[in-house]
Design a protein around this motif. Sequence first.
Motif, PDB file in Angstrom:
ATOM      1  N   GLN A   1       0.837  -1.181   0.000  1.00 12.92           N
ATOM      2  CA  GLN A   1       0.000   0.000   0.000  1.00 12.92           C
ATOM      3  C   GLN A   1       0.881   1.243   0.000  1.00 12.92           C
ATOM      4  O   GLN A   1       1.659   1.465   0.920  1.00 12.92           O
ATOM      5  N   VAL A   2       0.736   2.062  -1.031  1.00  8.95           N
ATOM      6  CA  VAL A   2       1.526   3.281  -1.125  1.00  8.95           C
ATOM      7  C   VAL A   2       0.930   4.344  -0.218  1.00  8.95           C
ATOM      8  O   VAL A   2      -0.278   4.597  -0.229  1.00  8.95           O
ATOM      9  N   GLN A   3       1.779   4.952   0.586  1.00 10.84           N
ATOM     10  CA  GLN A   3       1.348   6.062   1.433  1.00 10.84           C
ATOM     11  C   GLN A   3       2.336   7.213   1.303  1.00 10.84           C
ATOM     12  O   GLN A   3       3.554   7.000   1.309  1.00 10.84           O
ATOM     13  N   LEU A   4       1.780   8.402   1.185  1.00  6.99           N
ATOM     14  CA  LEU A   4       2.571   9.625   1.138  1.00  6.99           C
ATOM     15  C   LEU A   4       2.070  10.534   2.245  1.00  6.99           C
ATOM     16  O   LEU A   4       0.869  10.817   2.314  1.00  6.99           O
ATOM     17  N   VAL A   5       2.971  10.995   3.089  1.00  6.05           N
ATOM     18  CA  VAL A   5       2.579  11.833   4.229  1.00  6.05           C
ATOM     19  C   VAL A   5       3.382  13.123   4.190  1.00  6.05           C
ATOM     20  O   VAL A   5       4.609  13.112   4.367  1.00  6.05           O
ATOM     21  N   GLU A   6       2.677  14.230   3.961  1.00  4.47           N
ATOM     22  CA  GLU A   6       3.318  15.538   3.922  1.00  4.47           C
ATOM     23  C   GLU A   6       3.360  16.166   5.311  1.00  4.47           C
ATOM     24  O   GLU A   6       2.481  15.906   6.146  1.00  4.47           O
ATOM     25  N   SER A   7       4.350  17.003   5.515  1.00  2.00           N
ATOM     26  CA  SER A   7       4.459  17.768   6.758  1.00  2.00           C
ATOM     27  C   SER A   7       5.257  19.031   6.487  1.00  2.00           C
ATOM     28  O   SER A   7       5.898  19.154   5.437  1.00  2.00           O
ATOM     29  N   GLY A   8       5.200  19.949   7.444  1.00  5.91           N
ATOM     30  CA  GLY A   8       6.020  21.146   7.347  1.00  5.91           C
ATOM     31  C   GLY A   8       5.289  22.411   6.968  1.00  5.91           C
ATOM     32  O   GLY A   8       5.892  23.491   6.943  1.00  5.91           O
ATOM     33  N   GLY A   9       4.007  22.307   6.666  1.00  6.44           N
ATOM     34  CA  GLY A   9       3.255  23.510   6.326  1.00  6.44           C
ATOM     35  C   GLY A   9       3.028  24.381   7.539  1.00  6.44           C
ATOM     36  O   GLY A   9       3.324  24.004   8.673  1.00  6.44           O
ATOM     37  N   GLY A  10       2.494  25.576   7.277  1.00  5.41           N
ATOM     38  CA  GLY A  10       2.215  26.489   8.371  1.00  5.41           C
ATOM     39  C   GLY A  10       1.959  27.885   7.877  1.00  5.41           C
ATOM     40  O   GLY A  10       1.765  28.117   6.679  1.00  5.41           O
ATOM     41  N   LEU A  11       1.975  28.820   8.818  1.00  4.92           N
ATOM     42  CA  LEU A  11       1.757  30.232   8.534  1.00  4.92           C
ATOM     43  C   LEU A  11       3.103  30.946   8.567  1.00  4.92           C
ATOM     44  O   LEU A  11       3.869  30.793   9.521  1.00  4.92           O
ATOM     45  N   VAL A  12       3.375  31.708   7.524  1.00  9.25           N
ATOM     46  CA  VAL A  12       4.641  32.433   7.440  1.00  9.25           C
ATOM     47  C   VAL A  12       4.390  33.792   6.809  1.00  9.25           C
ATOM     48  O   VAL A  12       3.460  33.949   6.011  1.00  9.25           O
ATOM     49  N   GLN A  13       5.201  34.757   7.169  1.00  9.61           N
ATOM     50  CA  GLN A  13       5.087  36.079   6.564  1.00  9.61           C
ATOM     51  C   GLN A  13       5.723  36.101   5.183  1.00  9.61           C
ATOM     52  O   GLN A  13       6.631  35.310   4.886  1.00  9.61           O
ATOM     53  N   ALA A  14       5.253  36.997   4.361  1.00  9.45           N
ATOM     54  CA  ALA A  14       5.839  37.165   3.036  1.00  9.45           C
ATOM     55  C   ALA A  14       7.345  37.408   3.161  1.00  9.45           C
ATOM     56  O   ALA A  14       7.796  38.142   4.043  1.00  9.45           O
ATOM     57  N   GLY A  15       8.087  36.759   2.280  1.00  9.74           N
ATOM     58  CA  GLY A  15       9.539  36.834   2.316  1.00  9.74           C
ATOM     59  C   GLY A  15      10.187  35.741   3.142  1.00  9.74           C
ATOM     60  O   GLY A  15      11.414  35.568   3.096  1.00  9.74           O
ATOM     61  N   GLY A  16       9.382  35.010   3.882  1.00  4.48           N
ATOM     62  CA  GLY A  16       9.899  33.953   4.732  1.00  4.48           C
ATOM     63  C   GLY A  16      10.126  32.646   3.985  1.00  4.48           C
ATOM     64  O   GLY A  16       9.968  32.572   2.756  1.00  4.48           O
ATOM     65  N   CYS A  22       7.851  15.071   2.466  1.00  2.00           N
ATOM     66  CA  CYS A  22       6.892  14.041   2.070  1.00  2.00           C
ATOM     67  C   CYS A  22       7.562  12.689   2.276  1.00  2.00           C
ATOM     68  O   CYS A  22       8.522  12.357   1.565  1.00  2.00           O
ATOM     69  N   ALA A  23       7.071  11.962   3.256  1.00  2.00           N
ATOM     70  CA  ALA A  23       7.611  10.643   3.553  1.00  2.00           C
ATOM     71  C   ALA A  23       6.791   9.586   2.827  1.00  2.00           C
ATOM     72  O   ALA A  23       5.562   9.564   2.930  1.00  2.00           O
ATOM     73  N   ALA A  24       7.472   8.730   2.087  1.00  2.00           N
ATOM     74  CA  ALA A  24       6.798   7.710   1.282  1.00  2.00           C
ATOM     75  C   ALA A  24       7.029   6.333   1.867  1.00  2.00           C
ATOM     76  O   ALA A  24       8.102   6.029   2.384  1.00  2.00           O
ATOM     77  N   SER A  25       6.012   5.511   1.772  1.00  2.00           N
ATOM     78  CA  SER A  25       6.140   4.104   2.167  1.00  2.00           C
ATOM     79  C   SER A  25       5.355   3.249   1.176  1.00  2.00           C
ATOM     80  O   SER A  25       4.430   3.727   0.520  1.00  2.00           O
ATOM     81  N   MET A  34       9.138  11.950  -8.166  1.00  2.00           N
ATOM     82  CA  MET A  34       8.317  12.523  -7.098  1.00  2.00           C
ATOM     83  C   MET A  34       7.973  13.963  -7.465  1.00  2.00           C
ATOM     84  O   MET A  34       8.806  14.685  -8.031  1.00  2.00           O
ATOM     85  N   GLU A  35       6.774  14.359  -7.115  1.00  2.00           N
ATOM     86  CA  GLU A  35       6.307  15.688  -7.508  1.00  2.00           C
ATOM     87  C   GLU A  35       5.594  16.380  -6.349  1.00  2.00           C
ATOM     88  O   GLU A  35       5.013  15.722  -5.487  1.00  2.00           O
ATOM     89  N   TRP A  36       5.658  17.686  -6.378  1.00  2.00           N
ATOM     90  CA  TRP A  36       4.862  18.531  -5.492  1.00  2.00           C
ATOM     91  C   TRP A  36       3.861  19.314  -6.349  1.00  2.00           C
ATOM     92  O   TRP A  36       4.239  19.914  -7.353  1.00  2.00           O
ATOM     93  N   TYR A  37       2.625  19.301  -5.910  1.00  2.00           N
ATOM     94  CA  TYR A  37       1.569  20.098  -6.510  1.00  2.00           C
ATOM     95  C   TYR A  37       1.002  21.026  -5.444  1.00  2.00           C
ATOM     96  O   TYR A  37       1.216  20.821  -4.241  1.00  2.00           O
ATOM     97  N   THR A  77      12.196  10.058   1.317  1.00  2.00           N
ATOM     98  CA  THR A  77      11.587  11.359   1.592  1.00  2.00           C
ATOM     99  C   THR A  77      11.972  12.350   0.502  1.00  2.00           C
ATOM    100  O   THR A  77      13.124  12.367   0.040  1.00  2.00           O
ATOM    101  N   VAL A  78      10.997  13.160   0.108  1.00  2.00           N
ATOM    102  CA  VAL A  78      11.236  14.251  -0.827  1.00  2.00           C
ATOM    103  C   VAL A  78      10.926  15.555  -0.100  1.00  2.00           C
ATOM    104  O   VAL A  78      10.010  15.606   0.734  1.00  2.00           O
ATOM    105  N   TYR A  79      11.691  16.578  -0.411  1.00  2.00           N
ATOM    106  CA  TYR A  79      11.561  17.861   0.276  1.00  2.00           C
ATOM    107  C   TYR A  79      11.237  18.970  -0.729  1.00  2.00           C
ATOM    108  O   TYR A  79      11.554  18.874  -1.914  1.00  2.00           O
TER     109      TYR A  79
END
Length: 115
Positions: A1-16, A22-25, A34-37, A77-79
């Motif tokens: 079973q393919v699983q992709l788990v993203e992390s690291g999002g959040g709130l940031v100010q412009a310019g940050g 993305c951890a894959a199993s 691997m791609e980011w959309y 993992t893809v970053y």
Amino acid sequence: QVQLVESGGGLVQAGGSLRLSCAASGTTFNINTMEWYRQAPGKQRELVASITSGGNTNYGDSVKGRFTISRDNAKNTVYLQMSSLKPEDTAVYYCNTVQFFRAYWGQGTQVTVSS
């Protein structure tokens, strides 16, 4: 079973900066491209960046020079390193891979850039 788990999002100010992971199993990660959309409210999902098994990269025009995609095959993992963030980068970011002609998606991680 393919699983992709993203992390690291959040709130940031412009310019940050933010770094998404993305951890894959359950995948043949080492040979997969691997791609980011991302998808902003009311807009279509768009390709942000991709990286082949050999490390060749491709970027959407709106993020060239600001975002960097990389991969660690030992960690399956893809970053996505995002710098000089703009309010228009606000979206849910998804990790994607195609394996045996089937596309797999993660659950997404929200990135919000305030002005």
